[in-house]
Design a protein around this motif. Sequence first.
Motif, short mmCIF file in Angstrom:
data_model
loop_
_atom_site.label_atom_id
_atom_site.label_comp_id
_atom_site.label_asym_id
_atom_site.label_seq_id
_atom_site.Cartn_x
_atom_site.Cartn_y
_atom_site.Cartn_z
N PRO A 1 0.81 -1.22 0.00
CA PRO A 1 0.00 0.00 0.00
C PRO A 1 0.84 1.27 0.00
N ARG A 2 2.10 1.18 0.42
CA ARG A 2 2.95 2.37 0.53
C ARG A 2 3.55 2.74 -0.83
N ARG A 3 3.57 4.04 -1.09
CA ARG A 3 4.22 4.52 -2.30
C ARG A 3 5.72 4.66 -2.08
N THR A 4 6.45 4.95 -3.16
CA THR A 4 7.90 5.14 -3.07
C THR A 4 8.28 6.52 -3.60
N LEU A 5 9.32 7.07 -3.01
CA LEU A 5 9.96 8.30 -3.50
C LEU A 5 11.45 8.01 -3.63
N THR A 6 11.96 8.02 -4.85
CA THR A 6 13.37 7.77 -5.12
C THR A 6 14.00 9.02 -5.70
N VAL A 7 15.05 9.48 -5.07
CA VAL A 7 15.76 10.67 -5.53
C VAL A 7 17.10 10.25 -6.11
N ILE A 8 17.35 10.64 -7.35
CA ILE A 8 18.65 10.41 -7.99
C ILE A 8 19.34 11.77 -8.09
N VAL A 9 20.45 11.92 -7.41
CA VAL A 9 21.19 13.18 -7.44
C VAL A 9 22.36 13.04 -8.41
N PHE B 1 5.93 4.97 -13.13
CA PHE B 1 6.42 5.98 -12.20
C PHE B 1 6.14 7.38 -12.76
N GLU B 2 5.92 8.32 -11.85
CA GLU B 2 5.94 9.73 -12.24
C GLU B 2 7.38 10.20 -12.14
N VAL B 3 7.91 10.76 -13.20
CA VAL B 3 9.33 11.11 -13.27
C VAL B 3 9.46 12.63 -13.43
N LEU B 4 10.35 13.21 -12.62
CA LEU B 4 10.60 14.65 -12.66
C LEU B 4 12.10 14.90 -12.67
N TRP B 5 12.53 15.77 -13.57
CA TRP B 5 13.93 16.22 -13.60
C TRP B 5 13.97 17.67 -13.12
N LYS C 1 1.06 8.68 -7.43
CA LYS C 1 1.95 7.74 -8.09
C LYS C 1 3.26 7.58 -7.31
N ASP C 2 3.97 6.53 -7.63
CA ASP C 2 5.35 6.39 -7.14
C ASP C 2 6.20 7.38 -7.91
N LEU C 3 7.12 8.03 -7.20
CA LEU C 3 7.81 9.20 -7.75
C LEU C 3 9.32 8.96 -7.84
N VAL C 4 9.89 9.30 -8.99
CA VAL C 4 11.34 9.33 -9.17
C VAL C 4 11.72 10.76 -9.53
N VAL C 5 12.58 11.37 -8.72
CA VAL C 5 13.00 12.75 -8.93
C VAL C 5 14.50 12.79 -9.16
N VAL C 6 14.92 13.39 -10.25
CA VAL C 6 16.35 13.58 -10.52
C VAL C 6 16.70 15.03 -10.19
N LEU C 7 17.73 15.22 -9.35
CA LEU C 7 18.21 16.54 -8.98
C LEU C 7 19.58 16.74 -9.62
N VAL D 1 5.78 6.68 3.09
CA VAL D 1 6.34 6.25 1.81
C VAL D 1 7.70 5.61 2.06
N ASP D 2 8.11 4.77 1.14
CA ASP D 2 9.44 4.17 1.21
C ASP D 2 10.37 5.00 0.33
N THR D 3 11.50 5.39 0.88
CA THR D 3 12.35 6.38 0.21
C THR D 3 13.78 5.87 0.02
#
Length: 544
Positions: free
Chosen positions: A228-236, A314-318, A370-376, A445-447
């Motif tokens: 049930p938990r969403r994820t937030l993954t940050v790629i720096v 995944f929802e992807v954001l740069w 959505k599960d989120l992937v963010v690139v910084l 969320v799992d991060t």
Amino acid sequence: MDKLASRRIDASALALAVALLLASAYNAKFWATLSQAAGGWSQLPVLAATFLIVVLVFNAILTLATFRYLAKPAWIVLVLVAAVASHFVTSYGIVIDKNMLQNVAETDFREASELLSWDLAATVVILGAVPAWLIARTQIRFPLGVRGLLQRAGIASGSLLLAGLLLVCFFKSLAPVLREHRELRFLLIPTNVVQAVHGYAGNRFASQVVVAPLGRDARKAHGWAGQPRRTLTVIVVGETARAANFSLNGYARDTNPQLARQEGLINFRHVSSCGTATAVSVPCVFSALGREGFTNARASSQEGLLDILAHAGFEVLWRDNNSGCKGVCDRVRYEDMTTHARPDSRCNAESCYDELLLDGLPELLRRTDKDLVVVLHQQGSHGPAYAKRYPPGFGRFGPVCTSNQFAECSRESIEAAYDNTILYTDHFLDQTIRMLREAAARESVDTAMLYFSDHGESLGENNMYLHGAPYLFAPREQTEVPMMLWMSDGFSERFQIDRACLKEAGDRPLSHDNVFHSVLGMLGVDTVARNPRLDLFASCRRRT
């Protein structure tokens, strides 16, 4: 008329004069490097023969341009371009190739303006404007008709023949030098510029690219069923950070005081980059091609990592605080943080600090289901103005070079300014992890965070500065980069990731080639595009 004609200079004589000027005035770095490679000034005959070869080849090429409406414009452009190139090769120890030219072309005005200086202006005036003015003012006598064509052909072929004879005579001495020091061809001005323009133009103006699909079969598999938990993954994506200056990797200065206290952080100590410039490394690391198979043309004609994550749902954001994503994020959401409002605490007069990249991420997480992937994409340690890359409170090491002209600074002060940028990156990554830890607790969320730099940096070793050296002979300072991973407890449990196994992998040789496949493996994405042999998580997943 006869008096005026007598004052004219024969075109072939002026071509030779320009050839001598190009070979000598603009190529101090080339001759110094060649001298050292050949064994010093004791090899004066070899050096003198090489100088004559260069002059003769330049003369042959310039002679072919001795036509009335071509000669002056062509020679004027050459000396102006050579003056600019000479400044950067001499001042920063860079080499000029198509990747360097691409890096320059894709650098924004803010970064490019930091390279402007009075030294550059003086060089352009003395070595560029003055010779250009003299060429423009000179009255030239051009050979005419068939006789003129034969004269040009004779001079050009004679110059090349003599150059060939000298090369044969000194081949035994020159061959090993040129074979072992291939960087010399990237130092010889203006041939390096001509080659770079040709290579860059070939890539830039190639026919319209049709992007081939990749990973359209991607699906969330391991670790997703019944969760049930969403994820937030940050790629720096770090900028210009070299592994050698991270205290986590054994550097003497304590440049990572906050990360050293981060529980659960996994550091990978031996990681090599895909390239030595952002314009190469960024598209390479997000592609499935690997360093050996990468070209910009191939990468731009095929979907990459972010596309596959989007295919998987995944929802992807740069988010960018640099000079763009180099085509990597063309089909996902993009935010240019350099255009945002600039609070004084996080910006200086010219740019904003990397902490601005974290603005509103918790709120963004709340707005999506959505599960989120963010690139910084960091500004990081981009030179030469290192002292502008961190807030005043992070100037721990000193004295600091505050100039963008390294000739005005000691090597120690350049290193101190650079180390302060690493200290600030340490703080930025620590803040990112703290935000993710808090989100894991508050937002259920799992991060996770994965950090790696795009390439390293030379800080005066072997009199080289900045980055962008051709990979074949790039120093390790430009190719060895930091990489680290942090996961919340929920994330590692969800995907059954064995932390102890990953820590052991931290001592193995790795590269940017692992990133594409490891991100897919870390997030439990199944696709034929993933290579398990390059996925760090494939062998570090607990079996249930």
